[in-house]
Design an enzyme around this catalytic site. Sequence first.
Site, PDB file in Angstrom:
ATOM      1  N   ASN A  33     -33.240  68.397  13.981  1.00  0.00           N
ATOM      2  CA  ASN A  33     -31.935  68.771  14.507  1.00  0.00           C
ATOM      3  C   ASN A  33     -31.925  70.265  14.771  1.00  0.00           C
ATOM      4  O   ASN A  33     -32.271  71.054  13.885  1.00  0.00           O
ATOM      5  CB  ASN A  33     -30.821  68.459  13.499  1.00  0.00           C
ATOM      6  N   ALA A  47     -30.170  76.892  11.709  1.00  0.00           N
ATOM      7  CA  ALA A  47     -30.388  76.183  10.439  1.00  0.00           C
ATOM      8  C   ALA A  47     -30.567  74.706  10.742  1.00  0.00           C
ATOM      9  O   ALA A  47     -29.631  74.069  11.188  1.00  0.00           O
ATOM     10  CB  ALA A  47     -29.207  76.401   9.499  1.00  0.00           C
ATOM     11  N   CYS A  48     -31.751  74.183  10.502  1.00  0.00           N
ATOM     12  CA  CYS A  48     -32.098  72.848  11.006  1.00  0.00           C
ATOM     13  C   CYS A  48     -32.548  71.912   9.882  1.00  0.00           C
ATOM     14  O   CYS A  48     -32.656  72.309   8.724  1.00  0.00           O
ATOM     15  CB  CYS A  48     -33.205  72.973  12.054  1.00  0.00           C
ATOM     16  N   THR A  49     -32.836  70.664  10.251  1.00  0.00           N
ATOM     17  CA  THR A  49     -33.421  69.679   9.351  1.00  0.00           C
ATOM     18  C   THR A  49     -34.534  68.963  10.099  1.00  0.00           C
ATOM     19  O   THR A  49     -34.365  68.618  11.279  1.00  0.00           O
ATOM     20  CB  THR A  49     -32.382  68.655   8.879  1.00  0.00           C
ATOM     21  N   GLU A  95     -37.925  75.272  12.095  1.00  0.00           N
ATOM     22  CA  GLU A  95     -37.139  75.027  10.889  1.00  0.00           C
ATOM     23  C   GLU A  95     -36.972  76.376  10.196  1.00  0.00           C
ATOM     24  O   GLU A  95     -37.917  76.918   9.615  1.00  0.00           O
ATOM     25  CB  GLU A  95     -37.864  74.041   9.973  1.00  0.00           C
TER      26      GLU A  95
END
Length: 476
Positions: free
Chosen positions: A33, A12-14, A105
């Site tokens: 990230n 789970a990214c940004t 993402e």
Amino acid sequence: MSLEYNKSSLSACTSILIGKKATLDGSTIIGRNEDSQASWPKHFVIHEHKEFDDDQKFVSQANDFSMDLPKTRFKYSATPEWTFKEGLFEEDGFNEYGVGMSATESAYSNQRVLGVDPLDENGIGEEAMITVVLPYVKTAREGVLLLGKIIEEHGTCETNGVLFSDKDEVWYFESGSGHYWVAQRIPDDSYAVVANQLAIQEVDFNDTDNFLFRNDLQEFVNDNSLNPDPKGFNFRNIFGTHTLSDEIYSTPRVWWGQQQFSGKTDESPESEELSFVKKANRLLSVDDAQDYLASHYQKTEYDPLNNGANNKRYRPISLAKTQESHVLQIRPDMDPEVACVQWLAMGVASQSIYVPFYMGMTDTPKDYKIGELPYDSKSAYWTYKLAGVLLDDHYKELGKDYQAKQKDINITLRNMLRDFDMKALSKDSEELPEFLTEASFKMAKTSMDAYKELIAQLITDSTNFSPLNFKTDMNL
């Protein structure tokens, strides 16, 4: 040490993407990230250019996905896992042609779409995307088209967003179901922030300069009555989700980025109507991208470092589960070996340092190529993680000094990068690779040495916070 871990279910990214006319110096910028698990080391490697005599084939260790590969593999950088038990997960890097890629993402598709075109459990997933795409393309647009072709032919096992860049263009790619995809070019004067949702909105099928897609995407949607608003073609609304989880977990991170870059508005952090592409109220820099990826709603009631009632309401951008954070910057008017800088922060972005590495380097420092479970004091990943762990229980007492040290290191690294940029101008093509490798090593060592000093100071200062401490009455 147990290796029972399924990264695909935890990822789970940004992400952030910035066009070249939206930046201070004309750079294109993409960053993300990589969020998955609090203790799961990453490495940083360079794969050299290879010309193979035999036919090449990729075989996934995560599922039964496989595909034939070209005999020529371009040089590229990557940040793979410390173990390949669940797959490679090379995640981000540059190739020798100056193409940047970050994957992925993680996102979610709705049941209506998946009921027609389900995910393929043996299709391509995040773990393979860098490995089978980045070393085989010469532009960002080629990267989009190659990944799209792979998904059409092999399917995908996940819903994902993927970032591509070169010196001229920035693209965001989304797979919406097992075999259908779309990509949008971020306008040169704009930016986008993305957080675990399908993000692309209205698709202009007549504008192939700025949109790419599977050829029969419209036909697929129309034939299966998937579009809730036939007056347009909003990819997010057709393929994506709109749940309470989105409003608490995902949209606040997008809201926060847009509030920082485009100015304060009355929009709610939980709004499902936030725009994908935005224009900033100023020119943005690589520092803005890094600050966003290292942020956690500072100076608001949502900051988890505060003690208010809402400090845990929204998932922050920077969090303990970040394995590494990267910003891929391509600067103008330079040879690609020098222009492309992979800023890499091992561990939690807000507690780490984005160290600049030149694309033209031929190797990575030893401490970036090691690190397993459990903790290893010689590993770059574990060194930056240790500093953050020591800070965690004493933010109030030690946070200001910690941030001051980070600022000092960042200033030093930027001065070093500027100096190396100037010296690189006098190097010929034979001298340049060794020079850029040594320069990158020196910057990495400068940051690592400073963090080892920081760790020593944190340990020293923390001894006074023991619950067993006792203030002696001098009158006794």
